[in-house]
Design a protein around this motif. Structure first.
Motif, PDB file in Angstrom:
ATOM      1  N   GLU A  12      47.489  38.983  42.995  1.00 57.46           N
ATOM      2  CA  GLU A  12      46.334  38.497  43.765  1.00 57.46           C
ATOM      3  C   GLU A  12      45.645  39.654  44.486  1.00 57.46           C
ATOM      4  O   GLU A  12      44.414  39.746  44.502  1.00 57.46           O
ATOM      5  CB  GLU A  12      46.778  37.444  44.781  1.00 57.46           C
ATOM      6  CG  GLU A  12      45.658  36.915  45.649  1.00 57.46           C
ATOM      7  CD  GLU A  12      44.997  35.677  45.102  1.00 57.46           C
ATOM      8  OE1 GLU A  12      43.884  35.368  45.571  1.00 57.46           O
ATOM      9  OE2 GLU A  12      45.564  35.023  44.217  1.00 57.46           O
ATOM     10  N   THR A  13      46.426  40.537  45.069  1.00 56.54           N
ATOM     11  CA  THR A  13      45.860  41.673  45.802  1.00 56.54           C
ATOM     12  C   THR A  13      45.083  42.597  44.872  1.00 56.54           C
ATOM     13  O   THR A  13      43.928  42.956  45.152  1.00 56.54           O
ATOM     14  CB  THR A  13      46.980  42.445  46.532  1.00 56.54           C
ATOM     15  OG1 THR A  13      47.602  41.563  47.479  1.00 56.54           O
ATOM     16  CG2 THR A  13      46.440  43.671  47.248  1.00 56.54           C
ATOM     17  N   VAL A  14      45.691  42.979  43.764  1.00 53.83           N
ATOM     18  CA  VAL A  14      45.034  43.891  42.817  1.00 53.83           C
ATOM     19  C   VAL A  14      43.759  43.257  42.265  1.00 53.83           C
ATOM     20  O   VAL A  14      42.693  43.889  42.246  1.00 53.83           O
ATOM     21  CB  VAL A  14      46.007  44.300  41.690  1.00 53.83           C
ATOM     22  CG1 VAL A  14      45.268  44.987  40.543  1.00 53.83           C
ATOM     23  CG2 VAL A  14      47.106  45.198  42.237  1.00 53.83           C
ATOM     24  N   ALA A  15      43.854  42.015  41.819  1.00 53.47           N
ATOM     25  CA  ALA A  15      42.675  41.347  41.252  1.00 53.47           C
ATOM     26  C   ALA A  15      41.567  41.204  42.287  1.00 53.47           C
ATOM     27  O   ALA A  15      40.393  41.472  41.993  1.00 53.47           O
ATOM     28  CB  ALA A  15      43.065  39.981  40.690  1.00 53.47           C
ATOM     29  N   SER A  16      41.912  40.795  43.493  1.00 49.96           N
ATOM     30  CA  SER A  16      40.903  40.578  44.537  1.00 49.96           C
ATOM     31  C   SER A  16      40.208  41.864  44.952  1.00 49.96           C
ATOM     32  O   SER A  16      38.981  41.897  45.103  1.00 49.96           O
ATOM     33  CB  SER A  16      41.554  39.927  45.764  1.00 49.96           C
ATOM     34  OG  SER A  16      42.013  38.640  45.456  1.00 49.96           O
ATOM     35  N   VAL A  17      40.978  42.926  45.145  1.00 45.47           N
ATOM     36  CA  VAL A  17      40.375  44.195  45.566  1.00 45.47           C
ATOM     37  C   VAL A  17      39.489  44.763  44.455  1.00 45.47           C
ATOM     38  O   VAL A  17      38.368  45.202  44.707  1.00 45.47           O
ATOM     39  CB  VAL A  17      41.462  45.204  46.004  1.00 45.47           C
ATOM     40  CG1 VAL A  17      40.874  46.590  46.227  1.00 45.47           C
ATOM     41  CG2 VAL A  17      42.168  44.706  47.265  1.00 45.47           C
ATOM     42  N   ALA A  18      39.971  44.731  43.225  1.00 41.84           N
ATOM     43  CA  ALA A  18      39.171  45.251  42.111  1.00 41.84           C
ATOM     44  C   ALA A  18      37.918  44.404  41.894  1.00 41.84           C
ATOM     45  O   ALA A  18      36.819  44.941  41.684  1.00 41.84           O
ATOM     46  CB  ALA A  18      40.010  45.312  40.839  1.00 41.84           C
ATOM     47  N   ALA A  19      38.067  43.092  41.936  1.00 40.76           N
ATOM     48  CA  ALA A  19      36.917  42.199  41.760  1.00 40.76           C
ATOM     49  C   ALA A  19      35.894  42.406  42.873  1.00 40.76           C
ATOM     50  O   ALA A  19      34.682  42.410  42.621  1.00 40.76           O
ATOM     51  CB  ALA A  19      37.383  40.747  41.718  1.00 40.76           C
ATOM     52  N   SER A  20      36.357  42.590  44.089  1.00 37.58           N
ATOM     53  CA  SER A  20      35.461  42.851  45.218  1.00 37.58           C
ATOM     54  C   SER A  20      34.742  44.181  45.050  1.00 37.58           C
ATOM     55  O   SER A  20      33.565  44.313  45.391  1.00 37.58           O
ATOM     56  CB  SER A  20      36.247  42.856  46.536  1.00 37.58           C
ATOM     57  OG  SER A  20      36.716  41.568  46.825  1.00 37.58           O
TER      58      SER A  20
END
Length: 142
Positions: free
Chosen positions: A65-73
């Motif tokens: 969740e952290t990796v996906a959210s930061v990259a998507a942001s």
């Protein structure tokens, strides 16, 4: 938590403690971050074991969740905010200790949603866990 020089110049800077107690406990290090990929390294430590002495699956879900959210942001940029709406994680190998690497890449990036896949591998490049995170793009918020 630390970062190195391979980060996209437009990527956000992360102050100490940016990833909370979990990030500090596992020594989360961001090695690469652009709108197209995020790569982090982290350590399996007893503080994140489940009662049988192996890495708790919730930590995998947290990392994904952290990796996906930061990259998507990072990709969405100043258009608004990105929030997770679904996180599905599969576990392939139990881990008791060592360094793991998690890499997130986009599967879909649309106007209203994004889907990112995050794979976590051990030092021998064996797949440990794989997550798919769906995120909602909230345009105009921030």
């Amino acid at each position: 938590m630390s970062t190195d020089s391979s980060l996209d110049e437009s990527a956000p800077a992360f102050p100490d403690g940016a990833f909370g107690l979990v990030g500090e406990a596992i020594g989360l290090t961001v090695d690469e971050l652009t709108g197209d990929v995020m790569r982090v390294r982290w350590h399996v430590v007893p503080a994140v074991h489940q009662p049988h002495g192996i890495l708790h699956g919730g930590i995998h879900a947290w990392i994904h969740e952290t990796v996906a959210s930061v990259a998507a942001s990072t990709w969405f940029g100043d258009q608004g905010q990105v929030v997770g709406v679904s996180n599905q994680t599969d576990f392939f190998r139990a881990v008791r200790d060592g360094e793991l690497t998690s890499v997130g890449t986009p599967l879909h990036r649309g106007r209203s949603q994004q889907v990112w896949v995050v794979e976590t591998r051990d030092a021998a490049d064996r797949l440990i866990a794989r997550g798919q995170v769906r995120l909602q793009n909230l345009a105009g918020r921030g």
